[in-house]
Design an enzyme around this catalytic site. Structure first.
Site, short mmCIF file in Angstrom:
data_model
loop_
_atom_site.label_atom_id
_atom_site.label_comp_id
_atom_site.label_asym_id
_atom_site.label_seq_id
_atom_site.Cartn_x
_atom_site.Cartn_y
_atom_site.Cartn_z
CD GLU A 216 -3.28 -0.84 1.92
OE1 GLU A 216 -3.33 0.17 2.64
OE2 GLU A 216 -4.22 -1.65 1.82
CD GLU A 416 -3.73 -6.09 3.35
OE1 GLU A 416 -4.64 -5.36 3.81
OE2 GLU A 416 -2.51 -5.88 3.55
C1 GBH Z 1 -4.72 -2.49 5.00
O1 GBH Z 1 -4.78 -1.15 5.10
C2 GBH Z 1 -3.40 -2.82 5.56
O2 GBH Z 1 -2.49 -3.27 4.60
C3 GBH Z 1 -3.46 -3.70 6.76
O3 GBH Z 1 -2.26 -3.63 7.45
C4 GBH Z 1 -4.65 -3.31 7.60
O4 GBH Z 1 -4.67 -3.94 8.83
C5 GBH Z 1 -5.88 -3.64 6.81
O5 GBH Z 1 -5.86 -3.02 5.56
C6 GBH Z 1 -7.17 -3.30 7.49
O6 GBH Z 1 -7.30 -1.95 7.73
O7 GBH Z 1 -8.53 6.52 1.27
O8 GBH Z 1 -10.63 6.00 0.22
O9 GBH Z 1 -8.70 4.60 -0.14
C7 GBH Z 1 -5.94 -0.55 4.76
C8 GBH Z 1 -5.83 0.83 5.29
C9 GBH Z 1 -6.43 1.89 3.25
C10 GBH Z 1 -7.88 1.86 5.19
C11 GBH Z 1 -7.09 3.11 2.79
C12 GBH Z 1 -8.47 3.10 4.79
C13 GBH Z 1 -8.92 4.53 3.16
C14 GBH Z 1 -9.92 4.49 2.10
N1 GBH Z 1 -6.63 1.69 4.63
N2 GBH Z 1 -8.38 3.26 3.39
S1 GBH Z 1 -9.41 5.47 0.78
#
Ligand code: GBH
Length: 510
Positions: A216, A416
């Protein structure tokens, strides 16, 4: 008669789990034979369940995922150095309840038990991450072979359980010493990452065939170096991650550039030191624009939007170019880069990994501007338990489909997908996460649709194998298919783990 032979085939096929193309299910013969719907006995049902068309290709990988800081604990074991997450979690006020990853789920010491649990949930692949400061305690310079030994033991344990290892080299735990020298703002960090990647590939590629570079890009770049305002159901959420910087656009764009450069240099380093045949790709959180209607003009709009939304990361990795719109929009704040950088960044890949949870937006065609316009999300749009988690299972269809139509990668992994839930141990000792089962059924059905249309998705990794440290949400937010009592470290597989095992066993949505 046509129909009779169809029926015979269907009944025969039903006994061998191959009904994906059974004519008996086609609209031409809507009337199903009773014996096909009702097996002769429950025993017969167990022995030969019927998958009703939602079967995955042979060899499809049923994976589960975790990440080092979220599960390992043992932050000082065997000479490990500190990471930016050790520092950040120990900064008062940053994490809910003051939680830290000091103990996490003690996976560093309980990895054998955890591998058994992963095997028991039917997983055929496991995505974990390697903590850079275990292997290079100060980020660069002298490696710490004892640090790599832990992952070597884990890999052996996985292989002897019949589970394919898929390590990620960077899941956000940057060595603190590198941060002190500028972190991702410094170009040297990209170089140091490549050296670390090469060292790991040299040590593990006799047994590990697949490596993911960074997890990410978009998340750690934006949330770590500026903070992100996210609007969900009309409310604005502020999300910030380690190292918790608030950079100006120019510096932020340079951080993004160094992150993709690190990826490209690592691909080259892995090719140089890994055994021939070692495969490598990124694990990016893809920003997906979902078209409102599946018709050529709206799909085209979604492609334009999706390419642009991924301009700084996936798009430059897969095309070797920053888009004209990105360079124009950033103007004097655009990152500094060379043609050689772009060549490294776009080094040929074996696969593309994408984390998919949410759509970035819904779009429709427009004759104005870039050719699409964003469709506002209703406040009533359903969501899962995490504050940011809009429930749109169709992203597991549109994400892979758009990735394929835009870039034609050789192979795709869903690195994921999963959801948090308000899991509790019930009076009978079980954890009934029926909402997670609902979620998995829906997303896997959508993913199946993409594969059935020819998109080369080779596997899926559910986030997460076990409950763990959910970054700034601490331990209050559970994503696992195995419940963890964080006080006693007792593990209890949830209903979803049983669902996943059956799905993996039958290689189908069940
Ligand atoms: C992933 O992150 C991670 O890789 C992992 O470590 C984590 O535990 C898992 O997911 C669960 O949260 O800005 O509109 O795209 C995800 C983290 C990614 C969550 C971007 C919030 C925002 C939505 N995030 N997301 S957006």
């Amino acid at each position: 008669m046509e129909n009779d032979s169809n029926r015979r085939d269907f009944v025969k096929a039903a006994g061998t789990i191959v009904v994906a193309t059974t004519p008996g299910r086609s609209p031409d013969s809507p009337e199903l034979p009773a014996e096909a719907l009702l097996p002769a006995s429950p025993a017969a049902q167990t022995a030969s369940p019927r998958n009703f068309g939602l079967e995955f290709p042979n060899g499809f990988l049923w994976g589960v995922a975790t990440a080092s800081y979220q599960i390992e604990g043992s932050p000082d074991a065997d000479g490990k150095g500190k990471s930016i997450w050790d520092t950040y979690a120990h900064t008062p006020g940053k994490i809910k309840n003051g939680d830290t990853g000091d103990v996490a789920i003690d996976h560093f010491r309980r990895y054998q038990e955890d591998v058994t649990l992963i095997k028991d949930m039917g997983a055929t692949a496991y995505r974990f991450s390697i903590a850079w400061p275990r292997v290079f305690p100060t980020g660069a310079g002298r490696p710490n072979p004892k640090g790599l030994d832990f992952y070597s033991r884990l890999v052996d344990e996985l292989l002897s359980a019949g589970i394919k290892p898929f390590p990620t080299l960077y899941h956000w735990d940057l060595p603190q010493e590198l941060q002190d020298k500028g972190g991702w703002q410094a170009r040297d960090t990209a170089q140091a990452f490549a050296e670390y990647a090469g060292y790991v590939a040299k040590g593990l590629s006799d047994r590990v065939k697949h490596f993911f570079t960074l997890n990410e890009f978009q998340t750690f770049v934006d949330m770590g170096h500026r903070g992100v305002d996210l609007v969900v159901r009309g409310k604005t959420l502020k999300i910030e991650f380690a190292p918790g910087l608030k950079l100006e656009p120019r510096a932020l764009n340079q951080v993004a550039h160094h992150a993709v450069l690190a990826h490209g240099l690592a691909v080259q380093a892995i090719r140089a030191t890994g055994k021939p045949g070692t495969k490598v790709g990124p694990a990016e959180v893809m920003s997906i624009a979902v078209p409102v209607i599946d018709s050529p003009e709206h799909v085209k709009a979604a492609e334009i939007a999706t390419r642009e939304l991924n301009a700084r990361f996936l798009n430059v990795i897969l095309t070797g170019k920053y888009t004209g719109a990105y360079l124009k929009e950033t103007g004097k704040d655009a990152p500094k880069f060379t043609d050689e950088d772009l060549r490294a960044i776009s080094s040929p890949l074996d696969f593309v990994g994408v984390n998919i949870y949410v759509p970035k937006m819904y779009v429709m065609v427009s004759d104005q501007g870039p050719g699409y316009r964003e469709v506002p999300m209703n406040v009533s749009h359903p969501k899962m338990f995490s504050s940011w988690h809009t429930f749109s299972p169709e992203v597991l269809y549109w994400g892979p489909r758009l990735l394929h139509s835009l870039y034609r990668p050789k192979e795709i992994y869903i690195t994921e997908n999963g959801c948090a839930a308000s899991d509790q141990i019930a009076a009978d000792g079980n954890v009934y996460d029926a909402d997670r089962v609902m979620y998995l059924r829906n997303v896997m059905t959508q993913l199946h649709r993409a594969i059935a249309e020819g998109v080369p998705v080779k596997g899926n990794f559910v986030w997460s194998a076990l409950d763990n440290f959910e970054w700034t949400d601490g331990y209050g937010t559970r994503f696992g298919m195995v419940y963890v009592d964080f006080k006693t470290q007792k593990r209890t597989p949830k209903l979803s783990a049983m669902w996943y095992r059956e799905a993996a066993r039958r290689n189908a949505v069940v």
